[in-house]
Design an enzyme around this catalytic site. Sequence first.
Site, PDB file in Angstrom:
ATOM      1  N   VAL A  85       0.835  -1.208   0.000  1.00 32.44           N
ATOM      2  CA  VAL A  85       0.000   0.000   0.000  1.00 32.44           C
ATOM      3  C   VAL A  85       0.866   1.253   0.000  1.00 32.44           C
ATOM      4  O   VAL A  85       0.549   2.239  -0.672  1.00 32.44           O
ATOM      5  CB  VAL A  85      -0.955  -0.014   1.206  1.00 32.44           C
TER       6      VAL A  85
ATOM      7  N   ALA B 189       3.204  -2.200   8.920  1.00 29.55           N
ATOM      8  CA  ALA B 189       2.607  -3.086   9.913  1.00 29.55           C
ATOM      9  C   ALA B 189       3.433  -4.350  10.055  1.00 29.55           C
ATOM     10  O   ALA B 189       4.226  -4.696   9.182  1.00 29.55           O
ATOM     11  CB  ALA B 189       1.174  -3.447   9.509  1.00 29.55           C
TER      12      ALA B 189
ATOM     13  N   THR C  56      -7.571  -4.439   9.510  1.00 34.76           N
ATOM     14  CA  THR C  56      -7.725  -5.721   8.831  1.00 34.76           C
ATOM     15  C   THR C  56      -9.014  -6.446   9.189  1.00 34.76           C
ATOM     16  O   THR C  56      -9.609  -6.201  10.251  1.00 34.76           O
ATOM     17  CB  THR C  56      -6.524  -6.633   9.208  1.00 34.76           C
TER      18      THR C  56
ATOM     19  N   TYR D 245      -2.012 -11.569  15.746  1.00 34.76           N
ATOM     20  CA  TYR D 245      -2.005 -10.536  14.711  1.00 34.76           C
ATOM     21  C   TYR D 245      -3.286  -9.705  14.764  1.00 34.76           C
ATOM     22  O   TYR D 245      -3.243  -8.470  14.820  1.00 34.76           O
ATOM     23  CB  TYR D 245      -1.844 -11.172  13.330  1.00 34.76           C
TER      24      TYR D 245
ATOM     25  N   LYS E 185      -3.725  -5.691  15.787  1.00 29.48           N
ATOM     26  CA  LYS E 185      -4.308  -4.700  14.889  1.00 29.48           C
ATOM     27  C   LYS E 185      -5.522  -4.023  15.532  1.00 29.48           C
ATOM     28  O   LYS E 185      -5.726  -2.821  15.361  1.00 29.48           O
ATOM     29  CB  LYS E 185      -4.703  -5.354  13.570  1.00 29.48           C
TER      30      LYS E 185
END
Length: 310
Positions: A13, A76, A117, A141, A145
């Site tokens: 991104v 990230a 996410t 994970y 996030k």
Amino acid sequence: MTRLLVVGGNGQVGRELRRSLQPLGDVVAATRDGRLDPLATGDAPGEGVVADLADPEGLAALVRELAPAAVLNAAAYTAVDKAETEPEAAFRINAEAPGALARACAAAGIPFVHYSTDYVFDGQGTRPYREDDPTAPLGVYGASKLAGEQAVHAAGGQALVFRTAWVYAAHGHNFLRTMLRLGAEREELRVVADQAGTPTPAALIADVTALALGKALADAAVAGTWHLVAAGQTSWHGFAEAIFAEAVAAGLLPRAPRVLPIATADYPTPAQRPAYSCLDTAALRRDFGVRLPDWREGLHTGIGDIARTG
């Protein structure tokens, strides 16, 4: 000229943001070593600034030093399985670092853009997840996030959080590139068929972000959490078959390998994946007036880009 700081400028991104944000101002990209991958084949590597996500307070100092008009965090810790044994690293990069950046932006009175996410959900849903649906991450994970989202909003500034899923690009490490490599090497592949989601090009995420940030720079009331994925849904197996069909049509592969559907249980991993990762984008489309193309359209464009640039 307006200065925009992109943290994670070499990621999928991040690289696309370096392109999409150019009409909005002078894009300064930060990476771990300050080196920038070229945006186009044949270009020389660029020079950015150094940003170490393992040093959250150093990130805040960078924001104060550069005094940008906005900060976008495209970096990230994304090693989903490795996170199960490295929770401290995952939380430092995915929660503490975004929190530090968001607080620095709040203090400066500037917008902060952050990406999250589908892994914040447990994947047990039967309809696309809305922004206000209950979160219940299955592993480290997703938990890290989610903690990042909470830290960003707790900072109290103008934060724009975009949850996305199944991200890929013509560059970097992702499912598309892996399938193209394996498809050239093997006659048969086994791919999970009981997980549903929406393959989403990094370029789409970056283009929508540029539009949203333009509005945020003009209106301090533009803030919140939105779901940002392409339209439609498929399985990893369906995605793989579509990749090979497009690759053969574009001349990237001489023939498509056989793709055998398997169950998640047949491909065990340290971290549990959400079985259902579809996200409802109604709020994003309403608030920003964007059209989100079908995932097949994005794939066709992505394969075309690879065919042209190699």
